[in-house]
Design an enzyme around this catalytic site. Structure first.
Site, PDB file in Angstrom:
ATOM      1  CB  SER A   8     -28.696 -29.049 -46.724  1.00 15.13           C
ATOM      2  OG  SER A   8     -29.627 -28.073 -46.338  1.00 15.13           O
ATOM      3  CE1 TYR A  40     -24.152 -26.166 -43.950  1.00 17.76           C
ATOM      4  CE2 TYR A  40     -26.184 -25.136 -44.734  1.00 17.76           C
ATOM      5  CZ  TYR A  40     -25.528 -26.212 -44.178  1.00 17.76           C
ATOM      6  OH  TYR A  40     -26.225 -27.344 -43.852  1.00 17.76           O
ATOM      7  CE  LYS A  57     -24.152 -29.443 -45.791  1.00 17.04           C
ATOM      8  NZ  LYS A  57     -23.450 -30.596 -45.188  1.00 17.04           N
TER       9      LYS A  57
HETATM   10  C1  WQD Z   1     -36.606 -22.425 -39.325  1.00 15.97           C
HETATM   11  C2  WQD Z   1     -37.690 -21.360 -39.333  1.00 15.97           C
HETATM   12  C3  WQD Z   1     -36.837 -19.113 -39.381  1.00 15.97           C
HETATM   13  C4  WQD Z   1     -34.952 -19.103 -35.458  1.00 15.97           C
HETATM   14  C5  WQD Z   1     -31.312 -23.998 -41.729  1.00 15.97           C
HETATM   15  C6  WQD Z   1     -30.307 -24.192 -42.822  1.00 15.97           C
HETATM   16  C7  WQD Z   1     -30.453 -25.542 -43.441  1.00 15.97           C
HETATM   17  C8  WQD Z   1     -30.421 -26.644 -42.419  1.00 15.97           C
HETATM   18  C9  WQD Z   1     -31.258 -26.360 -41.225  1.00 15.97           C
HETATM   19  C10 WQD Z   1     -28.246 -26.844 -41.336  1.00 15.97           C
HETATM   20  C11 WQD Z   1     -37.382 -20.202 -40.284  1.00 15.97           C
HETATM   21  C12 WQD Z   1     -37.586 -19.381 -38.093  1.00 15.97           C
HETATM   22  C13 WQD Z   1     -35.638 -19.473 -36.599  1.00 15.97           C
HETATM   23  C14 WQD Z   1     -35.537 -18.133 -34.591  1.00 15.97           C
HETATM   24  C15 WQD Z   1     -37.440 -18.026 -36.063  1.00 15.97           C
HETATM   25  N1  WQD Z   1     -29.128 -27.179 -42.194  1.00 15.97           N
HETATM   26  N2  WQD Z   1     -36.856 -18.949 -36.887  1.00 15.97           N
HETATM   27  N3  WQD Z   1     -36.774 -17.644 -34.924  1.00 15.97           N
HETATM   28  O1  WQD Z   1     -33.346 -21.675 -41.901  1.00 15.97           O
HETATM   29  O2  WQD Z   1     -35.066 -23.495 -42.345  1.00 15.97           O
HETATM   30  O3  WQD Z   1     -32.640 -24.058 -42.253  1.00 15.97           O
HETATM   31  O4  WQD Z   1     -31.112 -25.015 -40.768  1.00 15.97           O
HETATM   32  O5  WQD Z   1     -27.398 -27.063 -40.758  1.00 15.97           O
HETATM   33  O6  WQD Z   1     -29.499 -25.720 -44.392  1.00 15.97           O
HETATM   34  O7  WQD Z   1     -30.484 -23.181 -43.791  1.00 15.97           O
HETATM   35  O8  WQD Z   1     -33.819 -23.511 -40.171  1.00 15.97           O
HETATM   36  O9  WQD Z   1     -34.206 -23.584 -37.742  1.00 15.97           O
HETATM   37  O10 WQD Z   1     -32.907 -21.638 -38.702  1.00 15.97           O
HETATM   38  O11 WQD Z   1     -35.348 -21.804 -39.141  1.00 15.97           O
HETATM   39  O12 WQD Z   1     -38.552 -17.548 -36.300  1.00 15.97           O
HETATM   40  O13 WQD Z   1     -34.979 -17.742 -33.571  1.00 15.97           O
HETATM   41  O14 WQD Z   1     -37.733 -20.770 -38.033  1.00 15.97           O
HETATM   42  O15 WQD Z   1     -37.095 -17.818 -39.826  1.00 15.97           O
HETATM   43  O16 WQD Z   1     -38.594 -19.798 -40.832  1.00 15.97           O
HETATM   44  P1  WQD Z   1     -33.774 -23.064 -41.737  1.00 15.97           P
HETATM   45  P2  WQD Z   1     -34.002 -22.633 -38.859  1.00 15.97           P
END
Ligand code: WQD
Length: 344
Positions: A127, A152, A156
């Protein structure tokens, strides 16, 4: 004779899309999953898309070394793609032992079985989280890894290191780590897609569930980041594009094209997209209005991260092809299909 690929965690979101692409590329696939975080919906969808009713499926837990060895005894395995792992960042902070036990021991068992069965090609699903908050953007594979901010993320990093050290020590073992950016979307058939349990943590499932009425309102976490519109920047990679990258990586391993016994590739588009842009694009392509509000920043979020995918483009011959519009329209088609199924 076609080569056979074992897909651990193959009934899940990424695993099911990868299984489809492998079969369509002519590989034999064995799917193994403990079903701890999914049901058979996606595996059934894989069979429909590929027209293959006979895909071997083994329900098993990769933390059980005897079971992993039995699997390798039963099938000649040419390559393993390892997805079987827990993936909720927040839960990993609350239950680190559960995460370290599961994610590390399942991977160690895969390597142990691969090693004792005459070697194997192992592809690990890593990741972009390993880069933390990068100092320079976009990130290349040579960008430094930062201390993980969650157990988590740490699993990785540790699994990458285990793979690197293992290929060094055991002849016949080769490894590739693919560092995914933000996988989103669904298969264009709408037969497979993401099935989050409970309240989604990730952005796109939250968007689609809000649009369908399952959630009242999307919170955009933070609009005071130092970016153009104040929201975070990410590299959203279409799930089918991401799945295809695995086929290219497996082919590179099986065709003996690796330049080193352990290689790492970023799997992203190279295009940063803000949370707000993603939301407005979703509204535009799907002709709807989303109920959203700005909320405080979420702990642990980095401001911006996107990939330099040049290495994957050049060495794997892979490139992200689908537009974010296509991806968001597929994500919405999948959510609507889930709603139809619930009413059937
Ligand atoms: C993306 C953006 C949030 C939800 C994570 C893991 C990574 C990977 C993918 C996992 C961020 C914003 C989110 C919401 C929001 N692998 N957001 N409202 O955090 O970039 O990555 O998922 O299995 O390892 O860390 O992805 O989709 O959670 O967030 O505003 O309800 O969307 O703050 O900026 P992230 P995400």
């Amino acid at each position: 004779m076609s080569k056979r690929v074992l897909v651990s965690g193959g009934a899940g979101f990424i695993g099911s899309h990868v299984t489809v692409e492998l079969i369509q590329a002519g590989y034999e696939v064995v799917v193994a999953d403990d079903m701890s975080n999914c049901d058979l919906t996606c595996f059934e969808g894989v069979k429909k898309i590929t027209g293959r009713e006979d895909i071997p499926f083994v329900k098993m837990n990769f933390c059980d070394l005897d079971a992993v060895n039995r699997l390798f005894d039963g099938y000649r395995i040419d390559a393993v793609i390892h997805f079987a792992a827990f993936k909720a960042v927040g839960e990993s902070v609350a239950e680190p032992i559960k995460y370290y036990t599961n994610n590390l021991s399942s991977f160690l068992n895969v390597l142990e079985a691969a090693r004792t069965h005459g070697g194997c090609n192992v592809l690990f699903s890593s990741s972009a989280t390993v880069y933390g908050e990068p100092e320079k953007l976009p990130v290349t594979e040579a960008s430094p890894r930062q201390s993980a901010t969650s157990p988590y993320g740490n699993t990785k990093q540790i699994c990458e290191d285990i793979l690197r050290d293992s290929v060094k020590a055991y002849p016949g073992l080769k490894g590739i780590a693919l560092r995914y950016f933000n996988p989103i979307g669904a298969h264009p058939s709408a037969l497979i897609g993401e099935l989050p349990r409970g309240v989604p943590n990730n952005l796109v499932p939250f968007i689609t569930q809000t649009a369908i009425g399952k959630r009242e309102c999307l919170s955009i976490f933070g609009n005071d980041y130092p970016t153009e519109d104040g929201t975070c920047l990410r590299d959203y990679i279409d799930i089918v594009d991401l799945a295809k990258a695995h086929v290219y990586a497996v082919r590179r391993m099986l065709d003996g094209k690796m330049e080193q016994d352990y290689e790492i590739f970023n799997i992203g588009t190279g295009r940063p997209v803000s949370v707000l842009e993603l939301v407005t694009t979703f509204e535009k392509v799907n002709h709807l209005k989303l109920n959203y509000k700005f909320a405080p920043r979420r702990a642990g979020d980095v401001t911006a991260i996107w990939a330099d995918p040049t290495l994957a483009n050049q060495k794997l011959g892979w490139k992200a092809e689908r537009t974010v519009e296509e991806t968001l329209s597929a994500a919405w088609a999948w959510e609507k299909r889930l709603a139809e199924r619930a009413h059937e």
